[in-house]
Design a protein around this motif. Structure first.
Motif, PDB file in Angstrom:
ATOM      1  N   ALA A 136     -36.948   6.795  65.972  1.00 50.10           N
ATOM      2  CA  ALA A 136     -37.535   6.698  64.643  1.00 50.10           C
ATOM      3  C   ALA A 136     -38.096   5.301  64.372  1.00 50.10           C
ATOM      4  O   ALA A 136     -38.671   5.071  63.302  1.00 50.10           O
ATOM      5  CB  ALA A 136     -36.492   7.047  63.584  1.00 50.10           C
ATOM      6  N   GLN A 137     -37.952   4.381  65.323  1.00 44.94           N
ATOM      7  CA  GLN A 137     -38.443   3.018  65.127  1.00 44.94           C
ATOM      8  C   GLN A 137     -39.932   3.008  64.809  1.00 44.94           C
ATOM      9  O   GLN A 137     -40.379   2.294  63.904  1.00 44.94           O
ATOM     10  CB  GLN A 137     -38.180   2.152  66.353  1.00 44.94           C
ATOM     11  CG  GLN A 137     -38.736   0.740  66.233  1.00 44.94           C
ATOM     12  CD  GLN A 137     -38.545  -0.082  67.492  1.00 44.94           C
ATOM     13  OE1 GLN A 137     -37.971   0.387  68.470  1.00 44.94           O
ATOM     14  NE2 GLN A 137     -39.020  -1.312  67.485  1.00 44.94           N
ATOM     15  N   ALA A 138     -40.710   3.796  65.531  1.00 45.27           N
ATOM     16  CA  ALA A 138     -42.160   3.829  65.312  1.00 45.27           C
ATOM     17  C   ALA A 138     -42.478   4.278  63.891  1.00 45.27           C
ATOM     18  O   ALA A 138     -43.371   3.723  63.234  1.00 45.27           O
ATOM     19  CB  ALA A 138     -42.830   4.745  66.323  1.00 45.27           C
ATOM     20  N   PHE A 139     -41.739   5.281  63.414  1.00 47.68           N
ATOM     21  CA  PHE A 139     -41.943   5.786  62.059  1.00 47.68           C
ATOM     22  C   PHE A 139     -41.667   4.693  61.030  1.00 47.68           C
ATOM     23  O   PHE A 139     -42.444   4.483  60.084  1.00 47.68           O
ATOM     24  CB  PHE A 139     -41.037   6.992  61.803  1.00 47.68           C
ATOM     25  CG  PHE A 139     -40.977   7.418  60.367  1.00 47.68           C
ATOM     26  CD1 PHE A 139     -42.016   8.141  59.793  1.00 47.68           C
ATOM     27  CD2 PHE A 139     -39.877   7.095  59.574  1.00 47.68           C
ATOM     28  CE1 PHE A 139     -41.973   8.527  58.458  1.00 47.68           C
ATOM     29  CE2 PHE A 139     -39.820   7.484  58.246  1.00 47.68           C
ATOM     30  CZ  PHE A 139     -40.868   8.202  57.692  1.00 47.68           C
ATOM     31  N   VAL A 140     -40.564   3.978  61.209  1.00 46.60           N
ATOM     32  CA  VAL A 140     -40.191   2.914  60.270  1.00 46.60           C
ATOM     33  C   VAL A 140     -41.244   1.814  60.273  1.00 46.60           C
ATOM     34  O   VAL A 140     -41.662   1.331  59.216  1.00 46.60           O
ATOM     35  CB  VAL A 140     -38.801   2.351  60.618  1.00 46.60           C
ATOM     36  CG1 VAL A 140     -38.466   1.168  59.706  1.00 46.60           C
ATOM     37  CG2 VAL A 140     -37.735   3.436  60.487  1.00 46.60           C
ATOM     38  N   VAL A 141     -41.699   1.405  61.466  1.00 48.62           N
ATOM     39  CA  VAL A 141     -42.700   0.347  61.565  1.00 48.62           C
ATOM     40  C   VAL A 141     -43.995   0.775  60.886  1.00 48.62           C
ATOM     41  O   VAL A 141     -44.615  -0.013  60.156  1.00 48.62           O
ATOM     42  CB  VAL A 141     -42.952  -0.033  63.041  1.00 48.62           C
ATOM     43  CG1 VAL A 141     -44.160  -0.958  63.158  1.00 48.62           C
ATOM     44  CG2 VAL A 141     -41.724  -0.697  63.641  1.00 48.62           C
ATOM     45  N   LEU A 147     -32.123   5.477  61.821  1.00 48.06           N
ATOM     46  CA  LEU A 147     -32.253   4.790  63.101  1.00 48.06           C
ATOM     47  C   LEU A 147     -30.993   4.929  63.947  1.00 48.06           C
ATOM     48  O   LEU A 147     -31.064   4.951  65.184  1.00 48.06           O
ATOM     49  CB  LEU A 147     -32.568   3.308  62.862  1.00 48.06           C
ATOM     50  CG  LEU A 147     -33.972   3.025  62.322  1.00 48.06           C
ATOM     51  CD1 LEU A 147     -34.071   1.601  61.807  1.00 48.06           C
ATOM     52  CD2 LEU A 147     -35.023   3.273  63.384  1.00 48.06           C
ATOM     53  N   SER A 148     -29.830   5.031  63.301  1.00 43.22           N
ATOM     54  CA  SER A 148     -28.601   5.212  64.071  1.00 43.22           C
ATOM     55  C   SER A 148     -28.528   6.596  64.695  1.00 43.22           C
ATOM     56  O   SER A 148     -27.993   6.770  65.790  1.00 43.22           O
ATOM     57  CB  SER A 148     -27.381   4.983  63.173  1.00 43.22           C
ATOM     58  OG  SER A 148     -27.335   5.963  62.143  1.00 43.22           O
ATOM     59  N   LYS A 149     -29.106   7.597  64.016  1.00 37.41           N
ATOM     60  CA  LYS A 149     -29.105   8.964  64.541  1.00 37.41           C
ATOM     61  C   LYS A 149     -30.239   9.199  65.528  1.00 37.41           C
ATOM     62  O   LYS A 149     -30.103   9.965  66.476  1.00 37.41           O
ATOM     63  CB  LYS A 149     -29.221   9.963  63.377  1.00 37.41           C
ATOM     64  CG  LYS A 149     -28.032   9.967  62.436  1.00 37.41           C
ATOM     65  CD  LYS A 149     -28.280  10.910  61.267  1.00 37.41           C
ATOM     66  CE  LYS A 149     -27.124  10.883  60.274  1.00 37.41           C
ATOM     67  NZ  LYS A 149     -27.403  11.750  59.095  1.00 37.41           N
ATOM     68  N   ILE A 182     -49.292   5.970  50.617  1.00 32.84           N
ATOM     69  CA  ILE A 182     -48.945   6.811  51.765  1.00 32.84           C
ATOM     70  C   ILE A 182     -47.589   6.385  52.333  1.00 32.84           C
ATOM     71  O   ILE A 182     -46.744   7.232  52.674  1.00 32.84           O
ATOM     72  CB  ILE A 182     -50.037   6.725  52.845  1.00 32.84           C
ATOM     73  CG1 ILE A 182     -51.333   7.367  52.331  1.00 32.84           C
ATOM     74  CG2 ILE A 182     -49.589   7.415  54.140  1.00 32.84           C
ATOM     75  CD1 ILE A 182     -52.531   7.129  53.226  1.00 32.84           C
ATOM     76  N   GLY A 183     -47.358   5.076  52.429  1.00 29.68           N
ATOM     77  CA  GLY A 183     -46.070   4.581  52.923  1.00 29.68           C
ATOM     78  C   GLY A 183     -44.922   5.029  52.035  1.00 29.68           C
ATOM     79  O   GLY A 183     -43.859   5.449  52.534  1.00 29.68           O
ATOM     80  N   ILE A 184     -45.112   4.962  50.707  1.00 29.68           N
ATOM     81  CA  ILE A 184     -44.069   5.400  49.772  1.00 29.68           C
ATOM     82  C   ILE A 184     -43.768   6.883  49.956  1.00 29.68           C
ATOM     83  O   ILE A 184     -42.599   7.303  50.026  1.00 29.68           O
ATOM     84  CB  ILE A 184     -44.510   5.121  48.325  1.00 29.68           C
ATOM     85  CG1 ILE A 184     -44.583   3.622  48.058  1.00 29.68           C
ATOM     86  CG2 ILE A 184     -43.551   5.783  47.330  1.00 29.68           C
ATOM     87  CD1 ILE A 184     -45.180   3.269  46.713  1.00 29.68           C
ATOM     88  N   LEU A 209     -47.790   0.241  56.379  1.00 28.98           N
ATOM     89  CA  LEU A 209     -48.542   0.823  55.274  1.00 28.98           C
ATOM     90  C   LEU A 209     -48.218   0.114  53.963  1.00 28.98           C
ATOM     91  O   LEU A 209     -49.118  -0.155  53.150  1.00 28.98           O
ATOM     92  CB  LEU A 209     -48.235   2.318  55.162  1.00 28.98           C
ATOM     93  CG  LEU A 209     -48.839   3.204  56.255  1.00 28.98           C
ATOM     94  CD1 LEU A 209     -48.225   4.604  56.211  1.00 28.98           C
ATOM     95  CD2 LEU A 209     -50.356   3.288  56.107  1.00 28.98           C
ATOM     96  N   ILE A 210     -46.958  -0.209  53.759  1.00 27.78           N
ATOM     97  CA  ILE A 210     -46.572  -0.968  52.565  1.00 27.78           C
ATOM     98  C   ILE A 210     -47.225  -2.346  52.596  1.00 27.78           C
ATOM     99  O   ILE A 210     -47.735  -2.843  51.576  1.00 27.78           O
ATOM    100  CB  ILE A 210     -45.035  -1.081  52.486  1.00 27.78           C
ATOM    101  CG1 ILE A 210     -44.438   0.300  52.156  1.00 27.78           C
ATOM    102  CG2 ILE A 210     -44.608  -2.108  51.437  1.00 27.78           C
ATOM    103  CD1 ILE A 210     -42.927   0.343  52.178  1.00 27.78           C
TER     104      ILE A 210
END
Length: 638
Positions: free
Chosen positions: A213-218, A207-209, A182-184, A223-224
């Motif tokens: 999006a921090q929550a999404f990345v975390v 993240l710069s834009k 799912i993470g992939i 998941l990985i």
């Protein structure tokens, strides 16, 4: 570096595994020698890359793989850098020694073509996994590794416990693998690439834009990490690894030292090294790092406590593996360069001494034909070479200088002190004390206790089994002295030295652990009876309750079987009863009754009398004739 090295190091064992049954047709000896030759070639290719990536250099090669609807391609590739070459070398080199050892250990077993096929396939898949430069390719090898572990753990499939252990390992790790997949897919959906380096660049741009999006990345990183938890047997997905001891001992050694469980550590290290490097994502991924550190530290401590009471010679070492993997994850989760380095240095030292301990255990089982350490004892005289090899492994695991574990574990202690994470530091200290205690208990019961009837006819293992023990024993003694070389190999900007506090902590760990081991076990070698008899402690009260808790593995397996296995069976029976009996069968019976009623309503139209039937025919013909005449005259009038 030899041409196409990064590709051939995993292609050779994978393709070579296909021909194992053919070679066995020639002769048994040829079939046993062939896998050793193949893994040796793989090891040569892997080790030949060490100098090429020395100092942090990387080699990347890609080819077109899967066409996309938009005209683009998903590329297959290899990424050879210090991290991947380390794991590839460990997998192929230790795989060679373990398969060589297998010639003696598996000599009288049936199904050897199947065994060596999966052993070769296992090594090739692990090397391919760590050298992959994209997550899709990594995941494919990830699943192949899981398949091989299932087949090898359940190698003695006619034995119910072995078949069950293989299924348990497969299902438990699938939980983590589902999270990993799912993470992939989330990362691919967002960034349009599977490439690790391109994902790293894409995440920085994202993240710069969009700071939100921090929550999404975390979430993606967690998941990985879920995949790593399953493969590396971290709480609460650790339950499969102790039962995996039902497989042949060389399989246990391969899983614990070189392949399966190291895959999870590699994945987290790779994520923190390439996909989300510390210098770019450190503060953003703070929740991710904290989760890894806490799960690793808690797993390390829980597994160490369970190792204190296990009586199976391999299960003690298995819980040691879970515990040491927890230390590696705890170090990775400290979000520091020292934490990352110390975890990878401990991967190297642990791989050596854990292979040594498992193969030593296999030599003992081969001699006494039992796994129960309470039925051993006195083997130091019967099997001196195996005893000293086991002792070297135990001293390395305990972190006693000058053995390798001392150097790598000291760095983990220093990393926890540097990070200022008190909880992780305390759990690492307690885990390390218990580690010394349970492995010395293991040494005492197997080699130093009073001989049992089972050990009276014990003898040293054949040379094909003892040669790998000698090689690993020497490496477990010398590996720690190459700490500075390992730093240069990784390409770190500065070298680390444990602080006086770290050395003091290590001294406290060793003294405390050895005192406990002496009081409960080792003192019996001098006095005949231990200073404190552990049997007396568990006869009643708190000691008995605590012993039952540990023997039953904190009842975690019981809860899983109760809720997930029995619960699923109960739920499926209810669903079957409702859906099949109430809905499907109910519909079928209702349809049958409706059809029966319809038939009953019209059955009296058929009387069986010829007069009635002929009259019906005549009436029908008259009606049709009347309709025809009406239509005919109506047409003429118009």
């Amino acid at each position: 570096m030899l041409p196409f090295t990064a590709w051939l190091s995993w292609l050779i064992p994978i393709v070579g595994s296909v021909f194992v049954p053919v070679v066995f047709k020639l002769s048994k000896r040829a079939g046993e020698t062939y896998p050793v030759v193949i893994t040796s070639v793989s090891a040569i290719f892997s080790l030949s890359m060490v100098l090429e990536v020395w100092g942090g250099r990387a080699i990347e090669e890609r080819i077109k793989w899967i066409p996309l609807p938009n005209g683009g391609w998903v590329e297959a590739g290899v990424l050879a850098d210090p991290l991947s070459v380390l794991f590839a070398s460990v997998a192929s080199f230790l795989g060679t020694l373990i398969i060589l050892y297998s010639i003696g250990y598996m000599e009288h077993e049936e199904g050897l073509p199947r065994y060596y096929f999966f052993m070769l396939f296992f090594v090739g898949a692990m090397v391919g996994l760590v050298l992959s430069d994209n997550l899709l390719q990594t995941y494919i090898f990830w699943e192949i590794v899981g398949l091989c572990s299932y087949a090898l753990i359940g190698f003695w499939y006619r034995k119910p416990s072995a078949a069950h252990a293989g299924i348990k390992a497969f299902i438990t790790t699938r939980v983590g693998d589902a999270a990993f997949l799912i993470g992939i897919l989330l990362l691919y959906k967002s960034l349009g690439t599977f490439s690790m380096r391109e994902i790293s660049v894409g995440l920085e741009e994202l993240l710069s834009k969009d700071p939100n999006a921090q929550a999404f990345v975390v979430v993606c990183m967690l998941l990985i990490f879920g995949g790593a938890m399953g493969k590396s047997a971290q709480f609460p997905l650790h339950v499969w690894l102790p039962d995996a001891m039902e497989g042949p001992t060389p399989v246990s050694a391969l899983i614990h030292a070189a392949t399966m469980v190291k895959a999870g550590v590699y994945l987290v290290a790779r994520t923190a090294f390439t996909i989300a490097p510390l210098e770019a994502f450190g503060r953003i991924l703070a929740p991710w790092y904290e989760t890894i550190a806490m799960i690793g530290a808690v797993t390390a401590f829980l597994a160490a406590t369970m190792g204190l009471v296990m009586n199976d010679i391999k299960r003690v070492v298995a819980y040691s593996t879970i515990s040491q993997l927890g230390l590696m994850f705890a170090a990775l989760g400290l979000s520091s360069e020292l934490g990352w380095f110390s975890s990878q240095f401990h991967v190297l030292s642990h791989s050596i001494f854990k292979a040594l301990l498992f193969l030593s255990a296999g030599a003992v089982i081969h001699a006494v034909h039992t796994n129960n350490i309470d039925e051993m004892g006195g083997l130091a005289r019967k099997m001196p070479l195996t005893f000293f090899a086991s002792l070297f492994g135990a001293l390395a695991l305990s972190g006693i200088p000058p053995f390798s574990g001392f150097f790598s574990k000291d760095l983990i202690v220093e990393a926890s002190l540097e990070a200022g994470n008190t909880v992780v530091y305390l759990l690492i200290v307690l885990t390390s004390i218990l580690t010394v205690t349970y492995i010395m208990r293991w040494v005492y019961k197997v080699f130093l206790a009073s001989p049992s009837p089972e050990s009276s006819h014990a003898h040293e293992a054949p040379k094909v089994m003892t040669v790998p023990l000698i090689i690993l024993a020497i490496l477990s003694l010398l590996a720690g002295f190459f700490e500075e070389n390992f730093m240069n190999y990784i390409g770190l900007h500065h070298h680390f030295r444990p602080s006086p506090t770290a050395y003091a902590t290590s001294a406290i760990i060793l003294v405390s652990g050895l005192l406990l081991a002496y009081a409960f076990y080792l003192s019996a070698t001098l006095r005949g009876t231990p200073l404190i008899n552990p049997i007396n402690l568990r006869r009643g009260g708190l000691g008995s309750a605590l012993h039952n808790l540990l023997v039953n593995r904190y009842y975690i397996d019981h809860v899983y079987y109760r809720f997930f296995v029995d619960g699923t069976l109960w739920l499926s029976s209810k669903i079957r009863r409702y859906v099949e009996e109430k809905v499907i069968d109910g519909f079928n019976y209702a349809l049958a009754r409706a059809t029966q009623s319809f038939v009953q309503a019209f059955r009296y139209l058929q009387t069986g009398s010829s007069n009635v039937n002929v009259s019906g025919y005549a009436l029908g013909i008259a009606i049709l004739l009347a309709i025809f005449l009406i239509l005919l005259f109506g047409g003429l009038l118009v």
